[in-house]
Design a protein around this motif. Structure first.
Motif, PDB file in Angstrom:
ATOM      1  N   ARG A 432      26.337   9.415  67.824  1.00 41.48           N
ATOM      2  CA  ARG A 432      25.829  10.095  69.018  1.00 41.48           C
ATOM      3  C   ARG A 432      24.320  10.298  68.912  1.00 41.48           C
ATOM      4  O   ARG A 432      23.804  10.558  67.831  1.00 41.48           O
ATOM      5  N   THR A 433      23.650  10.176  70.057  1.00 39.07           N
ATOM      6  CA  THR A 433      22.195  10.359  70.073  1.00 39.07           C
ATOM      7  C   THR A 433      21.846  11.768  70.536  1.00 39.07           C
ATOM      8  O   THR A 433      22.578  12.399  71.298  1.00 39.07           O
ATOM      9  N   GLY A 480      24.999  10.446  74.916  1.00 36.67           N
ATOM     10  CA  GLY A 480      24.966   8.999  74.708  1.00 36.67           C
ATOM     11  C   GLY A 480      25.206   8.630  73.256  1.00 36.67           C
ATOM     12  O   GLY A 480      25.272   9.495  72.369  1.00 36.67           O
ATOM     13  N   ARG A 481      25.316   7.325  73.017  1.00 43.15           N
ATOM     14  CA  ARG A 481      25.536   6.832  71.653  1.00 43.15           C
ATOM     15  C   ARG A 481      24.720   5.573  71.409  1.00 43.15           C
ATOM     16  O   ARG A 481      24.340   4.865  72.340  1.00 43.15           O
ATOM     17  N   THR A 482      24.449   5.327  70.162  1.00 42.82           N
ATOM     18  CA  THR A 482      23.806   4.086  69.759  1.00 42.82           C
ATOM     19  C   THR A 482      24.560   3.531  68.558  1.00 42.82           C
ATOM     20  O   THR A 482      25.367   4.239  67.936  1.00 42.82           O
ATOM     21  N   THR A 532      19.252  10.334  66.046  1.00 43.94           N
ATOM     22  CA  THR A 532      20.494  11.070  65.788  1.00 43.94           C
ATOM     23  C   THR A 532      20.255  12.116  64.711  1.00 43.94           C
ATOM     24  O   THR A 532      19.122  12.295  64.253  1.00 43.94           O
ATOM     25  N   THR A 533      21.319  12.808  64.297  1.00 44.57           N
ATOM     26  CA  THR A 533      21.164  13.934  63.367  1.00 44.57           C
ATOM     27  C   THR A 533      21.786  13.622  62.009  1.00 44.57           C
ATOM     28  O   THR A 533      22.643  12.736  61.890  1.00 44.57           O
ATOM     29  N   LEU A 534      21.376  14.374  61.012  1.00 40.57           N
ATOM     30  CA  LEU A 534      21.926  14.218  59.662  1.00 40.57           C
ATOM     31  C   LEU A 534      23.423  14.535  59.661  1.00 40.57           C
ATOM     32  O   LEU A 534      24.223  13.844  59.020  1.00 40.57           O
TER      33      LEU A 534
END
Length: 547
Positions: A432-433, A480-482, A532-534
């Protein structure tokens, strides 16, 4: 937005960073009462008097009505002008209480759907249910015509609103789960389940499931065995398919509705390229080279829902031309692409991947897409096709590029033919972004970095980007997602290791020596770029010990 950096102690989430203590301090400073909304019971009668959009815009929830004043919970009582604006819009005197932002956001997520289901289901939801056979003749069955029983009308509105809201919120699946005392509705958005509304009373379970079965033309009397069906909805002048699966459980039947918005996605896919999938620059350059080879096999691997089909469609979109015939066989054909012949698998009628693939070869194709390789026969035909002058795109379920090799060899495929046919193997996951509307910078102490397999010397003081949750992302902090990738080149040394049946650890070491980056490294690159996040990459990829 001001760029603020917050240090996060070990073992504590960003959103929980002394949040309660800060809220209590604010309450004391502005002489307001602190309220804990953790077990707060939503008062639907009061919520009906406040527009949902207003609560989201100003981040507050009404708690109770006291004489001529409304008591509301806010996270920041210092914004007096905002409180005056709320009072003016509501036409009430306001008494402000202080609560944590995360608790208000969590409550708003439930509140929005609860109120929408209870109050706003009657207007704008006049979509039609279209039978699969009726679609060609364009004959539609209005939802209201399916039953004329007045007592069921609220349930019809509830189911219709659930579907409507799922489409509005970009959900890919609707889950209806039965518990001993209630019914829970959840949406899968960006690959993660989220509560769609407050729990529904258990006594409505049978009626809701019956409604879904009627729409899907399933047996409403059968409750002990799984059932699969489908229905089609005409919504905003486009047709949307729903695949329905009913499963009996100890507390009653559960349902999952898969949303297949073919028309909308087909329009997007018409202009889809590999640039938007999320490749690193070097991996993109190499992958583009392999998809333009005259023959061979391009293999994409990953778990269900990891975007494998999207990547292959993007590849086909880039290489399709009037000079080539491209044929696909899929189960099911999820998105339609103009200029490509697409064949759906039909197991009941005997059209399997293997049988369809044999027939495809008699139609003189240049490039072939096989939706998934599940058995030895399909694998053998696909490999032979790649060896005899066709470019074959296909997918297989495996955890990473090296596991794919073992998967094929365990199917009984001859190693030499398989290795000779392969151009490359691409492993993929989706992350997820960060929501750009509520993003902020945070930093982590060394203990958290070490626990995540990262070198503290490299990452110490790095400003990680994370979303705190807002109306745009439904309070999740993500929108959203990448994709993240690892791409294995089938170089001669690697081919020799595979033919010599060397351990996968040796193949990984050689691939890394030759410059291959693994999924974890790809994920860390997305964190470094602020996409994105850790926390998200730790959930999606294995944490490797820092070297």
């Amino acid at each position: 937005m001001a760029d603020t950096t917050i240090s996060v102690p070990i073992g504590q989430s960003v959103n929980g960073l002394d949040e309660r203590a800060q809220a209590e301090a604010l309450a004391a400073r502005y002489r307001a009462e602190f309220v804990d909304l953790k077990n707060f019971k939503i008062q639907h009668d009061l919520l009906r008097t406040v527009p949902v959009e207003l609560m989201f815009r100003y981040n507050f929830v009404p708690i109770e009505q006291v004489a001529d004043a409304m008591v509301i919970a806010v996270s920041d009582p210092s914004r007096l002008m905002v409180l005056d604006e709320i009072a003016g819009l509501l036409g009430h005197r306001i008494i402000a209480r202080v609560a944590t932002l995360s608790q208000i956001t969590d409550l708003l997520k439930k509140t929005e759907q609860s109120q929408r289901v209870l109050d706003e289901a009657s207007e704008g939801l006049t979509f039609d249910v279209v039978g699969a056979e009726d679609a060609a003749e364009d004959e539609s069955i209005s939802i209201e015509k399916l039953t004329s029983d007045e007592d069921i009308s609220p349930i019809i509105r509830l189911v219709d609103t659930t579907i409507f809201t799922a489409l509005e919120r970009r959900a890919s699946d609707i889950h209806i789960e039965t518990y001993d005392d209630s019914l829970h509705v959840k949406y899968r958005i960006d690959g993660v389940l989220q509560e769609a509304m407050a729990p529904i009373a258990r006594e409505h379970h049978t009626t809701i499931l019956s409604r879904i079965k009627i729409m899907s033309e399933l047996d409403i009397a059968e409750r002990r065995v799984p059932q699969d069906g489908r229905f089609r909805v005409r919504y905003k002048s486009r047709l949307i398919d729903f695949r329905v699966s009913i499963m009996p459980t100890v507390h009653g039947e559960n349902a999952v509705l898969r949303v297949l918005d073919k028309e909308s996605m087909s329009e997007k896919f018409r202009h889809l390229t590999l640039d938007v999938v999320g490749f690193a620059e070097e991996d993109l350059r190499r992958f583009r080279r392999y998809i333009r080879e005259p023959y061979g096999m391009v293999l994409v691997t990953g778990p269900t829902g990891s975007g494998k089909t999207t990547t292959l469609y993007a590849a086909l979109n880039e290489i399709k031309s009037d000079e080539d015939k491209i044929i696909t066989i899929e189960d099911p054909v999820e998105y339609q692409i103009r200029g490509i012949t697409q064949i759906p698998v039909n197991e009941k009628k005997g059209l399997t991947f293997a049988r369809g693939l044999r027939s495809i070869l008699r139609h003189d194709p240049d490039k072939i897409l096989v939706g998934e390789i599940r058995d030895q026969e399909t694998a053998q035909i696909a490999i032979n096709s790649a060896l005899t002058g066709h470019l074959v795109f296909t997918t297989v379920h495996a955890n990473n590029v090296v596991d794919v090799l073992g998967r094929f060899l365990n199917m009984g495929v001859e190693a030499y033919n398989f290795v000779s046919a392969l151009n490359c193997i691409l492993a993929q996951r989706l992350v997820r972004t960060v929501c750009e509307h509520c993003v902020r910078n945070v930093s982590y102490p060394d203990e958290v970095l070490i626990a995540s397999g990262m070198d503290p010397a490299e990452w110490r003081g790095f400003a990680f980007r994370e979303g705190i949750g807002c109306i745009e992302c439904g309070g999740t902090g993500y929108r959203g997602r990448t994709a993240i990738h690892e791409l294995l080149d089938l170089t001669d040394p690697i081919r020799e290791l595979i033919l010599d049946k060397k351990p996968t650890s040796e193949i990984r070491k050689l691939a890394q020596k030759e410059g291959m980056s693994f999924l974890r490294e790809s994920a860390l690159d997305r964190v470094r770029r602020g996409l994105t996040t850790l926390k998200e990459i730790n959930k999606v990829t294995f944490i490797e010990a820092s070297r």
